[in-house]
Motif scaffolding. Structure first.
Motif, PDB file in Angstrom:
ATOM      1  N   ASN A   1      26.041 -15.675  37.938  1.00  0.00           N
ATOM      2  CA  ASN A   1      25.451 -14.341  37.168  1.00  0.00           C
ATOM      3  C   ASN A   1      25.330 -13.315  38.194  1.00  0.00           C
ATOM      4  OD1 ASN A   1      23.393 -15.295  38.807  1.00  0.00           O
ATOM      5  ND2 ASN A   1      21.682 -15.114  37.070  1.00  0.00           N
ATOM      6  N   ASP A   2      25.909 -13.691  39.356  1.00  0.00           N
ATOM      7  CA  ASP A   2      25.731 -12.879  40.418  1.00  0.00           C
ATOM      8  C   ASP A   2      27.255 -12.249  40.863  1.00  0.00           C
ATOM      9  OD1 ASP A   2      25.958 -12.445  43.956  1.00  0.00           O
ATOM     10  OD2 ASP A   2      23.971 -11.733  43.000  1.00  0.00           O
ATOM     11  N   THR A   3      27.416 -10.931  41.086  1.00  0.00           N
ATOM     12  CA  THR A   3      28.495 -10.133  41.058  1.00  0.00           C
ATOM     13  C   THR A   3      29.115 -10.462  42.684  1.00  0.00           C
ATOM     14  OG1 THR A   3      27.622  -8.115  41.847  1.00  0.00           O
ATOM     15  CG2 THR A   3      28.237  -8.384  39.359  1.00  0.00           C
ATOM     16  N   ASN A   4      28.377 -10.366  43.364  1.00  0.00           N
ATOM     17  CA  ASN A   4      28.650 -10.933  44.840  1.00  0.00           C
ATOM     18  C   ASN A   4      29.161 -12.433  45.042  1.00  0.00           C
ATOM     19  OD1 ASN A   4      28.045  -8.275  46.083  1.00  0.00           O
ATOM     20  ND2 ASN A   4      25.995  -8.900  46.466  1.00  0.00           N
ATOM     21  N   ALA A   5      28.424 -13.248  44.458  1.00  0.00           N
ATOM     22  CA  ALA A   5      28.874 -14.421  44.307  1.00  0.00           C
ATOM     23  C   ALA A   5      30.264 -14.658  43.669  1.00  0.00           C
ATOM     24  CB  ALA A   5      28.019 -15.442  43.743  1.00  0.00           C
ATOM     25  N   LEU A   6      30.508 -14.007  42.626  1.00  0.00           N
ATOM     26  CA  LEU A   6      31.784 -14.235  41.806  1.00  0.00           C
ATOM     27  C   LEU A   6      32.823 -13.473  42.521  1.00  0.00           C
ATOM     28  CD1 LEU A   6      30.582 -13.231  38.292  1.00  0.00           C
ATOM     29  CD2 LEU A   6      31.485 -15.507  38.766  1.00  0.00           C
ATOM     30  N   ALA A   7      32.563 -12.769  43.592  1.00  0.00           N
ATOM     31  CA  ALA A   7      33.683 -12.051  44.306  1.00  0.00           C
ATOM     32  C   ALA A   7      34.354 -13.087  45.134  1.00  0.00           C
ATOM     33  CB  ALA A   7      33.289 -10.769  44.910  1.00  0.00           C
ATOM     34  N   TRP A   8      33.396 -13.736  45.840  1.00  0.00           N
ATOM     35  CA  TRP A   8      33.579 -14.876  46.728  1.00  0.00           C
ATOM     36  C   TRP A   8      34.444 -16.032  45.924  1.00  0.00           C
ATOM     37  CZ3 TRP A   8      33.751 -14.847  52.127  1.00  0.00           C
ATOM     38  CH2 TRP A   8      32.969 -13.704  52.697  1.00  0.00           C
TER      39      TRP A   8
ATOM     40  N   PRO B   1      44.401 -23.667  38.876  1.00  0.00           N
ATOM     41  CA  PRO B   1      43.532 -22.974  38.894  1.00  0.00           C
ATOM     42  C   PRO B   1      42.226 -23.379  38.077  1.00  0.00           C
ATOM     43  CG  PRO B   1      45.779 -22.026  38.226  1.00  0.00           C
ATOM     44  CD  PRO B   1      45.698 -23.651  38.293  1.00  0.00           C
ATOM     45  N   ILE B   2      41.169 -22.676  38.445  1.00  0.00           N
ATOM     46  CA  ILE B   2      39.823 -22.912  37.764  1.00  0.00           C
ATOM     47  C   ILE B   2      39.761 -21.658  36.875  1.00  0.00           C
ATOM     48  CG2 ILE B   2      38.921 -24.415  39.628  1.00  0.00           C
ATOM     49  CD1 ILE B   2      37.137 -21.991  40.130  1.00  0.00           C
ATOM     50  N   ARG B   3      38.687 -21.893  35.785  1.00  0.00           N
ATOM     51  CA  ARG B   3      38.478 -20.671  34.882  1.00  0.00           C
ATOM     52  C   ARG B   3      37.087 -20.245  35.292  1.00  0.00           C
ATOM     53  NH1 ARG B   3      41.156 -23.159  29.283  1.00  0.00           N
ATOM     54  NH2 ARG B   3      42.996 -23.968  30.369  1.00  0.00           N
ATOM     55  N   LEU B   4      37.046 -18.945  35.793  1.00  0.00           N
ATOM     56  CA  LEU B   4      35.702 -18.547  36.501  1.00  0.00           C
ATOM     57  C   LEU B   4      35.178 -17.462  35.495  1.00  0.00           C
ATOM     58  CD1 LEU B   4      33.949 -18.468  39.084  1.00  0.00           C
ATOM     59  CD2 LEU B   4      35.445 -16.792  39.750  1.00  0.00           C
ATOM     60  N   TYR B   5      34.036 -17.502  35.483  1.00  0.00           N
ATOM     61  CA  TYR B   5      33.247 -16.442  34.224  1.00  0.00           C
ATOM     62  C   TYR B   5      31.852 -16.116  34.802  1.00  0.00           C
ATOM     63  CZ  TYR B   5      36.205 -18.601  30.750  1.00  0.00           C
ATOM     64  OH  TYR B   5      37.535 -19.093  30.022  1.00  0.00           O
TER      65      TYR B   5
END
Length: 287
Positions: A145-152, A167-171
């Motif tokens: 749920n964290d945009t910074n973490a998702l960017a990494w 590839p993984i499926r990232l949400y």
């Protein structure tokens, strides 16, 4: 300028880091030296002499580490399983303790073709990507749920795909949302989670307090607030015979297994120690 013994530079680095209160001064000194030299740590004895510029570069990183900047922020990466991921400001650094949780999960998947795996609170994406590397046939979903973490996580996922991994499926999503991954209800072979679990107000080392995102470390209700939601999510996602593994605080050796045992559909609840023998993660199977 005269070349200098690398051994002496490492000894000096170890002394400085020890005085600064770093938990593993010799290991960190050697890893910094290996990083500067661009070699594996085990090959350091093959480099007896180094240029003064190398000694200076080691010293600069050691001074940062002595200020308790995480080693992984200085090198730019952290390892989990057989992969490395990029880490830095804004994302939780994977810890060695999580290796055991990963091993349990990969072992559970043996003999299952095209397993479906979900990594909740994925952070840097390390767990999801390590599973995808170990099991190229797996369909791996990851959420945070964290945009910074998702960017990494996106950066790391792209790098692993470029390296040849599936590839993984990232949400973007929240494990407290009772509808997260609802389309996967009853279809998942493995749920993994390293959630925020340190009880609020717990003293933590400067590397954690000053550099890990607080929302990735601390949780309310004595550290089990997020875990409650993870247990509920796992119980509906898992297919019969599927398994869940959740990391927890070393004070949760009784409380977290009790949460899983309270779910009738979950069986074979077991708690597991970390590398130091402390309670660290719980597992269960879907009956």
């Amino acid at each position: 300028m005269k070349r200098q013994p690398l051994r002496l530079a490492i000894l000096e680095a170890t002394r400085i880091l020890d005085q600064a209160g770093v938990a593993s001064p010799r290991t960190d000194a050697e890893l910094i030296a290996a990083h500067v030299l661009g070699v594996e740590r085990g090959r350091l004895p093959l480099v007896p002499l180094v240029d003064p510029s190398v000694v200076e570069a080691i010293g600069q990183l050691v001074s940062q580490r002595a200020k308790r900047v995480p080693l992984q922020h200085l090198t730019g990466w952290a390892a989990l399983g057989d992969i490395t991921v990029s880490v830095g400001t804004g994302v939780f650094v994977p810890r060695p303790e999580t290796e055991l949780l990963l091993e349990w999960g990969v072992k559970l998947l043996k003999g299952r073709e095209y397993p479906v795996v979900v990594d909740l609170c994925t952070g840097s994406g390390a767990l999801a990507l390590a599973v995808a590397h170990a099991r190229p046939d797996a369909v791996v979903y990851a959420v945070d749920n964290d945009t910074n973490a998702l960017a990494w996580a996106r950066h790391n996922a792209d790098a692993r795909t470029a390296a040849g991994d599936t590839p993984i499926r990232l949400y973007s999503g929240d494990v407290t949302d009772p509808t997260v991954f609802a389309e996967l209800d009853g279809l998942v072979d493995l749920v993994l989670c390293n959630p925020p679990y340190v009880p609020e107000g717990t003293p933590v080392p400067p590397e954690v307090a000053d550099h890990d995102p607080p929302q990735a470390v601390f949780a309310a209700e004595g550290g089990i607030d997020v875990i409650r939601h993870v247990v509920a999510t796992a119980a509906r996602l898992l297919r019969p015979g599927g398994g869940v593994a959740i990391e927890h605080d070393d004070t949760h050796g009784a409380a977290v297994p009790a949460l899983l045992r309270a779910r009738r559909v979950l069986t074979d609840v077991r708690d597991h120690p970390d590398l130091t023998g402390r309670p660290r993660f719980v597992t269960a199977l879907r009956g």
